[in-house]
Scaffold this active site. Structure first.
Site, mmCIF file in Angstrom:
data_model
loop_
_atom_site.group_PDB
_atom_site.id
_atom_site.type_symbol
_atom_site.label_atom_id
_atom_site.label_comp_id
_atom_site.label_asym_id
_atom_site.label_seq_id
_atom_site.Cartn_x
_atom_site.Cartn_y
_atom_site.Cartn_z
ATOM 1 N N ARG A 38 0.818 -1.218 0.000
ATOM 2 C CA ARG A 38 0.000 0.000 0.000
ATOM 3 C C ARG A 38 0.848 1.264 0.000
ATOM 4 O O ARG A 38 0.447 2.274 -0.570
ATOM 5 C CB ARG A 38 -0.943 -0.014 1.196
ATOM 6 C CG ARG A 38 -2.047 -1.030 0.984
ATOM 7 C CD ARG A 38 -3.079 -0.995 2.063
ATOM 8 N NE ARG A 38 -4.304 -1.631 1.585
ATOM 9 C CZ ARG A 38 -5.361 -1.861 2.327
ATOM 10 N NH1 ARG A 38 -5.361 -1.514 3.595
ATOM 11 N NH2 ARG A 38 -6.424 -2.428 1.810
ATOM 12 N N LYS A 200 -18.645 -16.074 2.940
ATOM 13 C CA LYS A 200 -20.059 -15.857 3.247
ATOM 14 C C LYS A 200 -20.821 -15.224 2.109
ATOM 15 O O LYS A 200 -20.440 -14.187 1.585
ATOM 16 C CB LYS A 200 -20.172 -14.975 4.485
ATOM 17 C CG LYS A 200 -19.698 -15.687 5.731
ATOM 18 C CD LYS A 200 -20.320 -15.041 6.940
ATOM 19 C CE LYS A 200 -20.139 -15.934 8.154
ATOM 20 N NZ LYS A 200 -20.569 -15.274 9.381
ATOM 21 N N GLY A 353 -9.637 -8.326 -0.561
ATOM 22 C CA GLY A 353 -8.345 -8.489 0.102
ATOM 23 C C GLY A 353 -7.793 -9.898 -0.008
ATOM 24 O O GLY A 353 -6.620 -10.097 -0.342
ATOM 25 N N GLY A 376 -12.861 -3.745 0.840
ATOM 26 C CA GLY A 376 -14.242 -3.308 1.045
ATOM 27 C C GLY A 376 -14.667 -2.255 0.033
ATOM 28 O O GLY A 376 -15.798 -2.259 -0.451
#
Ligand code: ADP
Ligand code: MG
Length: 396
Positions: A38, A200, A353, A376
């Site tokens: 990053r 999920k 991620g 996200g």
């Protein structure tokens, strides 16, 4: 379209203090950054500003400190890493709200760099407090947002400050992310294939619903597929199934026609550990007491063929428990198919991620068109949601 850093003329940059929100939320262990991806991703913006004679003041959060300063989440290790990468000193503003910090930003030489301590140490950051934003705005003369990974959150350092400090423009990383994700979503080369997996289904329902109308195929792997198996009335053993989403999965299956493609089989085991006994079965042969941990080789081939024939592929979510071999096999094979698709001229975009980590694990980052730095944020973008940190920037 949002105004970009490149659109500012030299006079607006030279000698001015650029307040730059970056996403330096890097993993830190024993006082050292263990993955500097990053930080490296923001270097083009930082170097551009320095070369144009700006004084660069950086803002970032790190981790999730609970409502106040916590040495565990200090940005000091990131400052050290940044100094190493830039090869020049970085002034650390330990108390960004002090008069002294403002003075320090004014005393920076042209091309000098300062970094403020973790924005989440400041009360009001997560509440998007305009009073805090005003204090932050005092650290710069114009604002640049290069923190795509934080753009889905309306925080004082990403949203409120961009409404106060003008011009407010996007940095190069932000621009690149919006370009690749935006094009994939709004101007896809066809066939357009979405490849979705992960743990999920609940976290990805909005994504499936948002993509279904535009894509040609949605290939579904990971534990998510098991909720669909349950919806088809199949035995799923002790696989991760979200009972409260089975009905929804049934509806999506009914609505999607042939667009939704599920694995024909799976690699299963009785326990999740490296070297556990595994079996490869058809999806209608999952025994009680066994769980699905990966897609099977036949699904690898089926998905692989569709990926390699695609014009655009968007991938979010691993195909199996890739952290635990041999259940990494399916995910790595799919990463290989993505790389082959890129070679065939397809646009391949990885968001999420864990998916990005899997691509790195496969050593194939450079063979994707774009690997998003925002987990996200990329998910919300692909769901068609407005990112507050982007919305607050100047329009062109
Ligand atoms: P991303 O971060 O790319 O958006 P997610 O966070 O949604 O991906 O999902 C990643 C997680 O899903 C991984 O930790 C992986 O182990 C898990 N996972 C994938 N397949 C399965 C499975 N069959 N059973 C349990 N967990 C799974
Ligand atoms: Mg994840």
């Amino acid at each position: 379209m949002k105004r970009t850093l490149e659109s500012l003329d030299g006079g607006a940059i030279e000698g001015q203090r650029a307040l730059v929100r970056v996403d330096f939320n890097c993993p830190v262990k024993d006082g050292r950054v263990t993955d500097n991806t990053r930080v490296r991703a923001a270097l083009p913006t930082i170097e551009f500003l320095r070369s144009r004679g700006a004084r660069v003041v950086l803002l970032s959060h790190l981790g999730r400190p609970k409502g106040g300063p916590d040495p565990k989440y200090s940005l000091q290790p990131v400052v050290n890493e940044l100094e190493r990468l830039l090869g020049s000193p970085v002034a650390f503003l330990r108390d960004p709200l002090s008069e002294q910090a403002v003075t320090e930003t004014r005393r920076l030489p042209r091309g000098g760099v300062a970094m403020a301590e973790n924005t989440r140490f400041l009360p009001g950051e997560e509440g998007n407090d305009p009073a805090l934003a005003a204090r932050l705005a005092a650290l710069g003369d114009f604002y640049v947002n290069d923190a795509f990974g934080s753009a889905h959150r309306a925080h004082a350092s990403t949203e409120a400050v961009a409404r106060l400090l003008k011009p407010a423009v996007s940095g190069f990383l932000m621009q690149q992310e919006l370009h690749y994700l935006g094009d994939a979503l709004h101007r896809p080369k066809r066939p357009f294939v979405a490849l979705l997996g992960g743990a999920k289904i609940s976290g990805k329902i909005d994504l499936i619903s948002a993509l279904l109308p535009t894509v040609d195929h949605v290939l579904l792997g990971g534990a998510m597929a098991c909720t669909f198996f349950a919806a088809m009335g199949l035995e799923t053993g002790k696989s991760l199934v979200e009972a409260d989403r089975v009905e929804l999965a049934r509806r999506l299956l009914a609505e999607s026609g042939t667009k939704l493609v599920l694995p024909g089989g799976a690699v299963i085991a009785q326990e999740l550990k490296a070297g556990a006994e595994t079996r490869t079965v058809r999806r209608d042969q999952i025994p009680e007491g066994w769980a699905v941990y990966d897609i099977d080789p036949e699904t690898e081939r089926d998905f692989g063929t569709k990926i390699e024939g695609a014009g655009t592929v968007v991938w979010n979510g691993p195909m199996g428990v890739f952290e635990t071999p041999p259940f990494d096999h399916g995910t790595l094979a799919i990463a290989g198919a993505m790389a082959a698709a890129t070679g065939n001229g397809a646009v391949t975009v990885v968001g999420g991620g864990d998916s990005a980590a899997a691509v790195a694990q496969a050593g194939l980052e450079n063979r994707m068109t774009h690997v998003s730095t925002g987990g996200g944020a990329s998910l919300e973008f692909l769901e068609g949601k407005t990112l507050p940190g982007v919305a607050a920037l100047d329009d062109v």
